[in-house]
Design an enzyme around this catalytic site. Structure first.
Site, PDB file in Angstrom:
ATOM      1  N   ASP A  20      55.679 101.790  88.669  1.00  0.00           N
ATOM      2  CA  ASP A  20      54.703 102.795  88.291  1.00  0.00           C
ATOM      3  C   ASP A  20      55.221 103.445  87.004  1.00  0.00           C
ATOM      4  O   ASP A  20      56.385 103.310  86.636  1.00  0.00           O
ATOM      5  CB  ASP A  20      54.499 103.817  89.417  1.00  0.00           C
ATOM      6  CG  ASP A  20      53.172 104.547  89.263  1.00  0.00           C
ATOM      7  OD1 ASP A  20      52.687 105.119  90.251  1.00  0.00           O
ATOM      8  OD2 ASP A  20      52.612 104.515  88.147  1.00  0.00           O
TER       9      ASP A  20
HETATM   10  C1  GLC Z   1      50.038 106.595  87.244  1.00  0.00           C
HETATM   11  C2  GLC Z   1      49.747 106.334  88.710  1.00  0.00           C
HETATM   12  C3  GLC Z   1      49.398 104.917  89.009  1.00  0.00           C
HETATM   13  C4  GLC Z   1      48.632 104.329  87.845  1.00  0.00           C
HETATM   14  C5  GLC Z   1      49.594 104.242  86.683  1.00  0.00           C
HETATM   15  C6  GLC Z   1      48.919 103.691  85.430  1.00  0.00           C
HETATM   16  O1  GLC Z   1      51.147 107.421  87.105  1.00  0.00           O
HETATM   17  O2  GLC Z   1      50.747 106.724  89.630  1.00  0.00           O
HETATM   18  O3  GLC Z   1      48.646 104.903  90.218  1.00  0.00           O
HETATM   19  O4  GLC Z   1      48.143 103.040  88.176  1.00  0.00           O
HETATM   20  O5  GLC Z   1      50.193 105.491  86.382  1.00  0.00           O
HETATM   21  O6  GLC Z   1      47.900 104.537  85.013  1.00  0.00           O
END
Ligand code: GLC
Length: 742
Positions: free
Chosen positions: A281
């Site tokens: 993430d």
């Molecule tokens: C964010 C979220 C995740 C998302 C990613 C990209 O922090 O936690 O769910 O897919 O970043 O946007």
């Protein structure tokens, strides 16, 4: 066919027969052999584009150069065929011309916004949920995207956590069925179709159990609970063929998920045989330094690659450290090769090596983003997501002959609020083509009905100066509809709230309108369960309208006037107070169960609060009524490899046709691990015309009776089981029992 053509066809047929098409794995291996270590690491590196950011941004003016140099494998938050094509062209200038993946949080629609996932979960309508994801995939893939960071499949039992809006609620069985449907919807029957997206089940794992409902907070639970409640939706996603998994920000029992080998290698890639790839993430590899689990980025990269994280979203730890780790013999290059193989395999499956621009067709984009069929489907999904919580004296549905309706509240004329969190404003499109609640009512009523409007108050703040006008407006009406709730961005990522009552003075507004004595219908718009006990106790009709997306206004009007008979049921428990959290239906009985509010002395209960939630899991009313009768079982005993059939008759005893979600719950009366008082094990949604009856049947096998014992073995233990068929987890209509024999 000319002799020359015959010869060519024959030669090609012959050549293919003795030189069969290389398999994707063979193509991957052949490409891998040509790659330098730097190019390999490039595939494991993902950057944010600059359309928007969904995390802390690292300013980096070298992205273009790195892409041309083969040092980037994927971009996220890049929208539109023109912009995607421009980045892909740069990737085609690299030595090996390896195309980029383009990822996006297509969570509940792309240009056409669908209800938030928690609202869709309330429909319990798996085919509608799959179709919603399919439409999102058709639109997003026409706009250059080939990877969505969805479905979010985190089980959540704490509505203080803002991301509860993004998942399917509290139950592992319902959550697993929905996870499966969403993956199928996004990916289509087979990856490689031009209107399919790679799906991404997230956040692996147990992110929804953050202590205190505070986003990004630690998670501490037994392995048994992890396997029984939090892993099943991920397993369902893997069974559905999900292409990617995203690991989570939280530490799990002290080990950050991103560096958690048990999760990513032992369970996901080992036991489950997952052959896609794992992406971190946003920045979560580097955040292991904050966790205090690694000393620096060098150790963070070592921890994450060793644990099985294949791609680095935005932290740059892989780009800056993996090559050194190989030189220092801290890791073998085979770990990198495995990650790169997984990534390249998906790029081949998507057809990107055949045509890197296959998702960049501007004409297809224009057609897909303006298909009126998508709005019709969004409207149907929204109708199915609205939960009827109360309807005293059948105030609803409203008559279309009403002379005057007052529509009051801060959300009546909002546009964007209806989109909820994780919406996408697609550039160069009219993304405000949202049907407001006010517009929906105008679209519905005839000339003979007068609509009055007053805002009453803002969503937040203490200003009650609008109350007088609102009250005056209400007094002129036959019926008052109030639309209140949260702001759309009061739930979502990093939106945990310690207080989940209605913000501002909205409850005071409801009280002021109720004092007029007029019939009142309240619409509650939110991304999470809110606490609204006064409204529950005092207002005659209540609809939970979540955030319903582009067609919110039309769907709400359809339900208000009975053009759609509400059928949704809650996928998560609604507490009476934040002090009741966590509260969920499938709890253990304890040694001192409180069986009602009168019997709380020396019982597992609060002395100052009812033992019951405001509304239970699986609850939702209809404009009609349903009778459950004739429970029949094919046997009263079964062997561990046997089955028992359970059937019942459901009759629509009211005057409206409708859909009923019939729920099957089971209780294992005695287990080596105490078992919940009930667990959802199946459900069916049926349509019944007024007066119509249908027989529903369920099949019980050992899978439905099994659980993880002390040794984490998945077992069904002999003994007595209760079988319950209900209209909700608390509204059990039929009950019987059977015995599982040795
Ligand atoms: C964010 C979220 C995740 C998302 C990613 C990209 O922090 O936690 O769910 O897919 O970043 O946007």
């Amino acid at each position: 066919m000319s002799k020359k053509s015959v010869f060519i066809v024959s030669f090609l047929t012959f050549s293919v027969s003795i030189f069969p098409q290389k398999s994707i794995d063979q193509k991957v291996d052949a490409l891998l052999k040509k790659m330098t270590i730097e190019e390999k690491i490039g595939q494991m590196n993902q950057y944010n584009d600059d359309w928007t950011s969904t995390g802390p941004v690292t300013v980096d003016n070298e992205k273009a150069a790195q892409i041309r140099n083969g040092q980037v494998g994927s971009l996220l938050n890049c929208l539109g065929t023109a912009r995607v094509r421009s980045w892909q062209k740069m990737a085609m200038q690299s030595r090996l011309k390896i195309p980029l993946l383009f990822g996006q949080d297509v969570i509940h629609g792309f240009k056409t916004t669908f209800p938030i996932p928690l609202a869709e979960a309330a429909s319990w309508d798996l085919s509608a949920i799959e179709l919603s994801a399919r439409i999102a995939a058709i639109e997003a893939s026409a706009s250059g995207i080939n990877w969505t960071f969805a479905p979010m499949v985190d089980i959540a039992r704490d509505p203080r956590w803002g991301r509860v809006m993004e998942g399917a609620g509290e139950d592992p069985y319902l959550g697993s069925r929905i996870a499966y449907a969403r993956v199928k919807g996004f990916q289509g029957e087979k990856l490689g179709s031009v209107n399919s997206l790679m799906a991404c089940a997230k956040h692996f794992a147990a992110y929804g159990a953050a202590i205190g409902g505070r986003d990004y907070n630690s998670v501490d639970m037994s392995n048994r609970l992890l396997w029984e409640v939090y892993l099943p939706p991920f397993k369902a996603a893997v069974d559905a063929g999900v292409s990617t998994i995203m690991n989570s920000f939280n530490d799990l029992n002290g080990v950050p998920a991103t560096g958690n080998k048990y999760l990513q290698r032992d369970i996901l890639k080992g036991k489950w045989g997952f052959d896609g790839f794992v992406v971190s993430d946003w920045g979560s590899i580097g955040e292991m330094i904050n966790h205090g689990n690694v000393k620096d980025e060098y150790e963070a990269a070592l921890s994450a690659i060793t644990a099985g994280c294949d791609m680095d979203m935005e932290s740059r730890c892989y780009k800056n450290n993996l090559e050194q780790l190989v030189k220092d013999k801290k890791i073998d290059v085979s770990l990198i090769d495995d990650a790169v193989r997984r990534i390249l395999r998906k790029k081949f499956e998507l057809g990107l090596f055949d045509d890197p621009y296959r998702f960049c067709n501007a004409d297809r984009e224009k057609a897909a983003l303006n298909d009126p069929e998508h709005s019709k489907i969004a409207r149907q999904m929204a109708e199915k997501s609205i939960v009827l919580l109360k309807n005293e004296n059948q105030l609803l549905p409203l008559s279309k002959e009403l002379k005057t309706i007052a529509f009051i509240g801060p959300l009546v004329k909002s546009l964007k609020q209806n989109k909820g969190f994780w919406d996408i404003d697609v550039p160069n499109t009219d993304s405000t083509f949202i049907v407001s609640q006010w517009q929906g009512l105008q679209n519905k009523v005839g000339q003979s009905t007068k609509l009055l409007y007053a805002k009453g108050c803002e969503i937040e703040g203490n200003d009650q100066s609008g109350f007088a006008k609102a009250v005056e407006t209400a007094k002129q009406a036959d019926v008052v509809i109030l639309s209140i709730g949260e702001r759309r961005d009061m739930s979502g990522e990093a939106k945990s709230r310690s207080n989940i009552t209605l913000p501002g003075v909205q409850e005071e507004l409801v009280r002021a309108i109720m004092a007029t004595g007029k019939p009142v219908v309240v619409l509650i718009n939110a991304g999470r369960p809110l606490v609204f006990n006064y409204i529950t106790d005092s207002v005659p009709a209540i609809l939970y309208t979540w955030w319903l997306g582009s067609e919110a206004g039309n769907a709400i009007a359809d339900v208000l006037f009975g053009d759609y008979n509400p059928s949704a049921k809650l996928p998560i428990t609604f507490p009476r107070s934040v002090g009741q959290i966590p509260i969920y239906y499938s709890h253990f009985n304890t040694g001192r169960p409180a069986t009602n509010d009168e019997d709380r002395n020396y019982r597992s209960a609060y002395t100052d609060l009812s033992i019951y939630p405001n509304y239970e899991f699986g609850y939702g009313l209809s404009y009609t009524t349903y009778q459950y009768s004739d429970l029949k079982m094919t046997a009263k005993t079964m062997n561990v490899n046997g089955k028992i059939g359970v059937s019942a008759i459901i009759t629509n005893t009211g005057k409206y046709a409708g859909e009923e979600i019939v729920q099957l719950y089971i209780r294992d009366k005695v287990g080596s691990i105490v078992r919940p008082v009930k667990e959802l094990k199946d459900f069916i949604k049926i349509h019944l015309n007024a007066g119509e009856s249908k027989t529903v049947t369920f099949s019980i096998d050992k899978e439905k009776l099994s659980f993880y014992n002390q040794r984490l073995e998945w077992v069904a233990e002999p003994g007595e089981f209760d079988v319950m068929i209900g209209a909700s987890s608390a509204d059990i209509r039929l009950k019987d029992s059977f015995e599982l024999l040795n």
